[in-house]
Motif scaffolding. Structure first.
Motif, PDB file in Angstrom:
ATOM      1  N   PHE A  84      -0.348 -23.143   9.417  1.00 46.41           N
ATOM      2  CA  PHE A  84      -0.536 -21.271   9.226  1.00 46.41           C
ATOM      3  C   PHE A  84      -1.731 -20.720   8.307  1.00 46.41           C
ATOM      4  CE2 PHE A  84       3.363 -20.318  11.424  1.00 46.41           C
ATOM      5  CZ  PHE A  84       4.342 -21.410  10.959  1.00 46.41           C
TER       6      PHE A  84
ATOM      7  N   GLU B   1       7.494 -15.783   7.682  1.00 48.09           N
ATOM      8  CA  GLU B   1       9.218 -15.898   6.748  1.00 48.09           C
ATOM      9  C   GLU B   1       9.451 -17.256   7.534  1.00 48.09           C
ATOM     10  OE1 GLU B   1      11.427 -13.078   9.146  1.00 48.09           O
ATOM     11  OE2 GLU B   1       9.639 -12.262   9.880  1.00 48.09           O
TER      12      GLU B   1
ATOM     13  N   GLY C  32       0.445 -10.714  -0.019  1.00 45.65           N
ATOM     14  CA  GLY C  32       1.501 -11.891   0.328  1.00 45.65           C
ATOM     15  C   GLY C  32       1.430 -12.882   0.424  1.00 45.65           C
TER      16      GLY C  32
ATOM     17  N   TYR D 155      -4.322  -8.432   1.047  1.00 49.23           N
ATOM     18  CA  TYR D 155      -3.047  -7.295   0.856  1.00 49.23           C
ATOM     19  C   TYR D 155      -2.117  -7.769  -0.190  1.00 49.23           C
ATOM     20  CZ  TYR D 155      -4.462  -7.260   5.764  1.00 49.23           C
ATOM     21  OH  TYR D 155      -5.354  -7.527   6.926  1.00 49.23           O
TER      22      TYR D 155
ATOM     23  N   LEU E 214       5.180 -16.864  16.128  1.00 58.16           N
ATOM     24  CA  LEU E 214       5.583 -18.045  15.523  1.00 58.16           C
ATOM     25  C   LEU E 214       6.535 -18.545  15.591  1.00 58.16           C
ATOM     26  CD1 LEU E 214       4.878 -15.154  12.443  1.00 58.16           C
ATOM     27  CD2 LEU E 214       3.767 -17.300  12.859  1.00 58.16           C
TER      28      LEU E 214
ATOM     29  N   GLY F 267      -2.204  -3.222   8.631  1.00 58.73           N
ATOM     30  CA  GLY F 267      -1.449  -4.681   9.442  1.00 58.73           C
ATOM     31  C   GLY F 267      -1.367  -5.950   8.636  1.00 58.73           C
ATOM     32  N   CYS F 268      -0.946  -6.312   7.430  1.00 60.08           N
ATOM     33  CA  CYS F 268      -0.372  -6.954   6.982  1.00 60.08           C
ATOM     34  C   CYS F 268       0.635  -7.763   7.468  1.00 60.08           C
ATOM     35  CB  CYS F 268      -0.529  -7.438   5.186  1.00 60.08           C
ATOM     36  SG  CYS F 268       0.728  -5.707   5.031  1.00 60.08           S
ATOM     37  N   GLY F 269       1.909  -7.354   7.967  1.00 59.63           N
ATOM     38  CA  GLY F 269       2.912  -7.624   7.837  1.00 59.63           C
ATOM     39  C   GLY F 269       3.744  -8.306   7.507  1.00 59.63           C
ATOM     40  N   ILE F 270       3.836  -7.456   6.216  1.00 64.41           N
ATOM     41  CA  ILE F 270       4.720  -7.761   4.589  1.00 64.41           C
ATOM     42  C   ILE F 270       6.114  -7.529   5.333  1.00 64.41           C
ATOM     43  CG2 ILE F 270       4.965  -8.328   2.344  1.00 64.41           C
ATOM     44  CD1 ILE F 270       2.527  -8.179   1.966  1.00 64.41           C
TER      45      ILE F 270
ATOM     46  N   GLY G 298       1.903 -13.529   3.711  1.00 67.13           N
ATOM     47  CA  GLY G 298       3.220 -12.870   3.876  1.00 67.13           C
ATOM     48  C   GLY G 298       3.489 -12.415   4.802  1.00 67.13           C
ATOM     49  N   ARG G 299       3.093 -12.138   5.954  1.00 64.07           N
ATOM     50  CA  ARG G 299       4.243 -12.275   7.451  1.00 64.07           C
ATOM     51  C   ARG G 299       4.944 -13.399   7.953  1.00 64.07           C
ATOM     52  NH1 ARG G 299       6.842 -11.667  10.575  1.00 64.07           N
ATOM     53  NH2 ARG G 299       6.563 -11.145  12.851  1.00 64.07           N
TER      54      ARG G 299
ATOM     55  N   VAL H 279       2.024 -28.818  11.869  1.00 62.96           N
ATOM     56  CA  VAL H 279       1.819 -27.280  11.880  1.00 62.96           C
ATOM     57  C   VAL H 279       1.005 -26.952  10.489  1.00 62.96           C
ATOM     58  CG1 VAL H 279       2.653 -25.174  12.855  1.00 62.96           C
ATOM     59  CG2 VAL H 279       3.712 -27.141  13.631  1.00 62.96           C
TER      60      VAL H 279
ATOM     61  N   ILE I 284      -2.495 -21.956  13.635  1.00 66.57           N
ATOM     62  CA  ILE I 284      -1.827 -20.747  13.774  1.00 66.57           C
ATOM     63  C   ILE I 284      -2.265 -19.265  12.527  1.00 66.57           C
ATOM     64  CG2 ILE I 284       0.791 -19.605  14.163  1.00 66.57           C
ATOM     65  CD1 ILE I 284       0.279 -21.863  15.542  1.00 66.57           C
ATOM     66  N   ASN I 285      -2.587 -18.820  13.548  1.00 66.61           N
ATOM     67  CA  ASN I 285      -3.214 -17.687  12.636  1.00 66.61           C
ATOM     68  C   ASN I 285      -2.455 -16.607  12.360  1.00 66.61           C
ATOM     69  OD1 ASN I 285      -5.458 -14.965  13.159  1.00 66.61           O
ATOM     70  ND2 ASN I 285      -5.755 -16.381  10.629  1.00 66.61           N
ATOM     71  N   VAL I 286      -2.902 -15.816  11.414  1.00 67.61           N
ATOM     72  CA  VAL I 286      -1.831 -14.873  10.952  1.00 67.61           C
ATOM     73  C   VAL I 286      -2.518 -13.479  10.030  1.00 67.61           C
ATOM     74  CG1 VAL I 286       0.697 -15.890  10.781  1.00 67.61           C
ATOM     75  CG2 VAL I 286      -0.804 -16.209   8.579  1.00 67.61           C
ATOM     76  N   PRO I 287      -2.222 -12.789  10.528  1.00 65.31           N
ATOM     77  CA  PRO I 287      -3.477 -11.811   9.322  1.00 65.31           C
ATOM     78  C   PRO I 287      -2.959 -12.042   8.080  1.00 65.31           C
ATOM     79  CG  PRO I 287      -0.506 -10.507  10.170  1.00 65.31           C
ATOM     80  CD  PRO I 287      -1.309 -11.908  11.105  1.00 65.31           C
ATOM     81  N   CYS I 288      -1.575 -12.801   7.264  1.00 65.70           N
ATOM     82  CA  CYS I 288      -1.769 -12.619   5.987  1.00 65.70           C
ATOM     83  C   CYS I 288      -0.685 -13.842   5.768  1.00 65.70           C
ATOM     84  CB  CYS I 288      -1.010 -11.024   5.082  1.00 65.70           C
ATOM     85  SG  CYS I 288      -1.001 -11.568   3.330  1.00 65.70           S
TER      86      CYS I 288
ATOM     87  N   PHE J 147       1.046  -1.310   0.178  1.00 69.15           N
ATOM     88  CA  PHE J 147       0.059   0.363  -0.309  1.00 69.15           C
ATOM     89  C   PHE J 147       0.984   0.984   0.022  1.00 69.15           C
ATOM     90  CE2 PHE J 147      -3.334  -2.992   0.319  1.00 69.15           C
ATOM     91  CZ  PHE J 147      -2.957  -3.444   1.286  1.00 69.15           C
TER      92      PHE J 147
ATOM     93  N   CYS K 295       1.731  -9.934  16.219  1.00 69.83           N
ATOM     94  CA  CYS K 295       1.840 -11.043  15.216  1.00 69.83           C
ATOM     95  C   CYS K 295       3.244 -10.799  15.280  1.00 69.83           C
ATOM     96  CB  CYS K 295       1.012 -11.460  13.746  1.00 69.83           C
ATOM     97  SG  CYS K 295       1.250 -13.078  12.939  1.00 69.83           S
TER      98      CYS K 295
ATOM     99  N   SER L 195      -6.215 -14.759   8.383  1.00 73.97           N
ATOM    100  CA  SER L 195      -6.914 -13.439   8.672  1.00 73.97           C
ATOM    101  C   SER L 195      -8.285 -14.339   7.643  1.00 73.97           C
ATOM    102  CB  SER L 195      -6.455 -12.538   9.223  1.00 73.97           C
ATOM    103  OG  SER L 195      -5.785 -13.078   9.769  1.00 73.97           O
TER     104      SER L 195
ATOM    105  N   HIS M 255      10.592 -19.183   9.720  1.00 70.93           N
ATOM    106  CA  HIS M 255       9.156 -19.935  10.731  1.00 70.93           C
ATOM    107  C   HIS M 255       9.280 -20.941  10.832  1.00 70.93           C
ATOM    108  CE1 HIS M 255       8.029 -15.017  11.307  1.00 70.93           C
ATOM    109  NE2 HIS M 255       8.786 -15.254  11.734  1.00 70.93           N
TER     110      HIS M 255
ATOM    111  N   CYS N 126      -9.162 -14.849   3.205  1.00 73.76           N
ATOM    112  CA  CYS N 126      -9.616 -16.473   2.565  1.00 73.76           C
ATOM    113  C   CYS N 126      -9.732 -17.553   3.777  1.00 73.76           C
ATOM    114  CB  CYS N 126      -9.410 -16.356   1.450  1.00 73.76           C
ATOM    115  SG  CYS N 126      -9.489 -15.392   0.383  1.00 73.76           S
TER     116      CYS N 126
ATOM    117  N   SER O 148       8.362  -9.004   7.798  1.00 77.41           N
ATOM    118  CA  SER O 148       8.884 -10.401   6.492  1.00 77.41           C
ATOM    119  C   SER O 148       9.579  -9.649   5.990  1.00 77.41           C
ATOM    120  CB  SER O 148       7.707 -11.316   6.288  1.00 77.41           C
ATOM    121  OG  SER O 148       7.016 -10.230   5.370  1.00 77.41           O
TER     122      SER O 148
END
Lengths: 238, 222, 133
Positions: free
Chosen positions: C11, C47, C77, C74, A226, A203-206, C44-45, C9, C38-42, A182, A221, C14, C50, C16, A209
């Motif tokens: 991941f 790594e 991601g 996003y 993680l 808040g996507c966290g890209i 793409g978070r 495990v 394990i939930n992540v916002p996207c 964005f 997160c 949040s 992890h 789809c 990472s």
């Protein structure tokens, strides 16, 4: 036109017809009233000529009859395509994205048709894609009401699940600036580090990472979670 | 900055074969920026080593540390108290790092985890391109601000050669012919006549070819 | 002999994936207790580290569930995560670990059944591959 004057000959020369919503009923009504639809191919386009008596003639190849048809027209209405012209400059000013046809893109988030790709900036009507006047008006109303609810709110709940740059660790490498989908982070030279506006962050966290130096944190997160959550949960399996 | 690329994990595992205590040392300098030797990559390599050895039935101890840089002795000094606890040291810094560690700690078995490639910059996210060959006598101003030593496959001073092919080098269609770019730029700036001046053959004395280099700043050194 | 119960495990994002998971719950479908979510916002978070750490900590199977490539909320991601998964698969192979122990799936937000089908596919694959160490 047919309603006003049933004797009038109305021809619609078209490429494709799409009838979203209930517009199929309109099409049916037009056909029932005697409007003639002729579909043309790109390699055999209709030709418009001025005839000797000053009227206009249209020659179009009818695919059903497999013949050229000559229409002497008293009036020709051209429905030209709507193409965006100067959206790029405006998009840059507001920092919003254009879609692949250069119209203003709607937010990628689900069910937000009047939001642009930037929070607080709304789009309506043809700015987003060509549509008829009814839709444009509904959209304009929707955009206006969204804007009003923003302006009227006593306070806005923001932040929380957002990314934050630690200026001490930031190497000012521009990775987050380049990779945020964005375009939210920017280098704040007064801080000597990248800055992510918590009011804009999705808040996507890209960025978290991607940051090579692990200078960006998202407590919602975190890396600790993680790494450790799977470790703890796996131990629970008998 | 110095751009390096990671060695394949297979190669690194072969290097540390037989060692049970391994220290992985990263660097917050150039290799962090090109995503190959920073704290993140230290953690990744350490985890990969533990997994691979566990698969073989071995439990190894892998330490992780990331120094500010590995090209200043003060930071290498920071390993003083821990390095003797390890049998092997794997450095993710550019070629300078593992050598500085070796010099300061002569008993240590030091292994490089990256291949240092060139001096260059990011052309887009995730893509770095060579710009400077460190020839020691910079004359990019002769060539419209571009360096044929680093960017011409033959390092020509008076290019282009006959192999220039629609803006690409005959060596590979992926390499731009820098002389094509130089000529076009000079043309666009109305300075084409400057390229008529024949440049003498490059003296490689100031480059690596003249022997390993040292730079002494009299006004700074003691 | 006790049947091998794989440690898995998963991941999930949040958007789809989460919505598909909710729908599957409404359909009365649940995942077995040896699959840890394990939930992540996207996605793409997530790594490379992890993914590796999950294996280091004993996971026999690790998988990620996210949006379709053209409808990631996003934007890119899921694309980034898929590239990282490909990289880790390459690493796993060099490390002597079967790369099939790691997988990534794109699913549609409304497909609750898919969420469960994916879990079962991973469970079966893990049983076939056996314990990681």
């Amino acid at each position: 036109m047919k309603k006003q004057n049933p004797d009038m000959d109305v021809y619609i020369i078209n490429r494709d017809i799409r009838t979203p919503g209930f517009k199929e009923l309109l099409y049916r009504e037009a056909r029932e009233k005697g409007v003639i639809f002729i579909r043309y191919e790109l390699d055999r386009k209709p030709v418009v000529k001025e005839s000797d008596d000053g009227t206009v003639e249209v020659i179009v190849f009818d695919p059903v009859l497999q013949k050229d048809i000559l229409i002497k027209a008293d009036l020709i209405s051209l429905q030209t395509a709507i193409e965006p012209v100067s959206n790029k400059e405006m998009a840059e000013v507001f920092g919003v994205e254009l879609d692949e046809d250069n119209f203003f893109a709607a937010s990628p988030e689900k069910l937000m048709p009047v939001d642009s790709t930037k929070e607080g900036i709304f789009i309506a009507g043809v700015a987003n894609y060509p549509r008829d006047i009814k839709e444009c008006i509904s959209q304009a109303r929707a955009a206006a009401s969204k804007a009003i609810s923003l302006l009227r709110a006593e306070y806005l709940l923001k932040g929380g699940a957002v990314a934050e740059v630690d200026p001490g660790k930031c190497a000012v490498c521009c990775t987050c600036v380049r990779t945020c989908p964005f375009g939210i982070p920017y280098i704040d030279h007064s801080r000597g580090a990248a800055y992510i506006d918590p009011l804009l962050c999705k808040g996507c966290g890209i960025c978290v990472s991607e940051c090579p130096g692990k200078a960006i944190k998202m407590s919602y997160c975190s890396d600790e979670m993680l790494v450790q959550a799977p470790a703890v949960l796996l131990k629970q399996i008998a | 900055m110095i751009v390096a690329e990671a060695k394949p994990i297979k190669e690194i595992l072969e290097m540390i074969e037989g060692f049970n205590k391994i220290l992985v040392v990263g660097c917050k300098g150039c290799v962090t920026v090109c995503n190959v030797g920073g704290a993140k990559e230290v953690a990744i390599l350490a985890s990969a080593i533990r997994i691979a050895e566990k698969k073989k039935g071995k439990e190894v101890e892998v330490g992780e540390i990331t120094l500010e840089r590995q090209c200043d002795p003060e930071y290498i000094e920071e390993l003083k108290d821990i390095i003797q606890d390890y049998e092997a040291v794997v450095s993710l810094a550019c070629g300078v790092g593992p050598q500085f560690i070796s010099e300061r700690y002569p008993e240590a078995r030091v292994f490089p985890a990256v291949n240092t490639k060139f001096m260059g910059g990011a052309v887009e996210h995730g893509v770095w391109a060579e710009r400077c060959a460190g020839c020691g006598q910079c004359v990019i101003h002769y060539f419209g601000g571009m360096c044929p030593i680093a960017r011409c496959s033959k390092s020509l001073m008076n290019g282009p050669c006959g192999g220039s092919n629609h803006g690409k080098c005959e060596v590979s269609p992926e390499i731009d012919c820098i002389w094509d770019k130089i000529v076009r730029k000079m043309m666009a700036q109305g300075r084409l006549d400057e390229l008529l001046k024949i440049r003498p053959p490059k003296s490689w004395l100031t480059a690596r070819d003249g022997g390993p280099r040292k730079m002494v700043r009299e006004e700074l050194a003691k | 002999m006790q049947e091998f119960k794989p440690k898995i495990v998963a991941f999930y994002c949040s958007n789809c994936a989460s919505s598909a998971a909710e729908i599957s719950n409404k359909l009365g479908l649940f995942l077995p207790e040896n699959i840890k979510l394990i939930n992540v916002p996207c996605t793409g978070r997530i790594e490379i580290l992890h993914l590796l750490k999950a294996f280091e900590n004993g996971a026999d199977m690790v998988y990620v569930v996210g949006c379709q490539e053209d409808s990631c909320q996003y934007i890119n991601g899921i694309l980034k995560l898929k590239k990282r998964v490909a990289h880790v698969k390459n690493m796993l192979e060099q490390m002597g670990i079967e790369p099939q122990r790691l997988e990534v799936f794109s699913l549609y937000a409304g497909k609750g059944q898919d969420f469960v089908n994916i879990a079962n596919e991973m469970l079966n694959r893990a049983k076939q591959l056996g314990p990681i160490y």
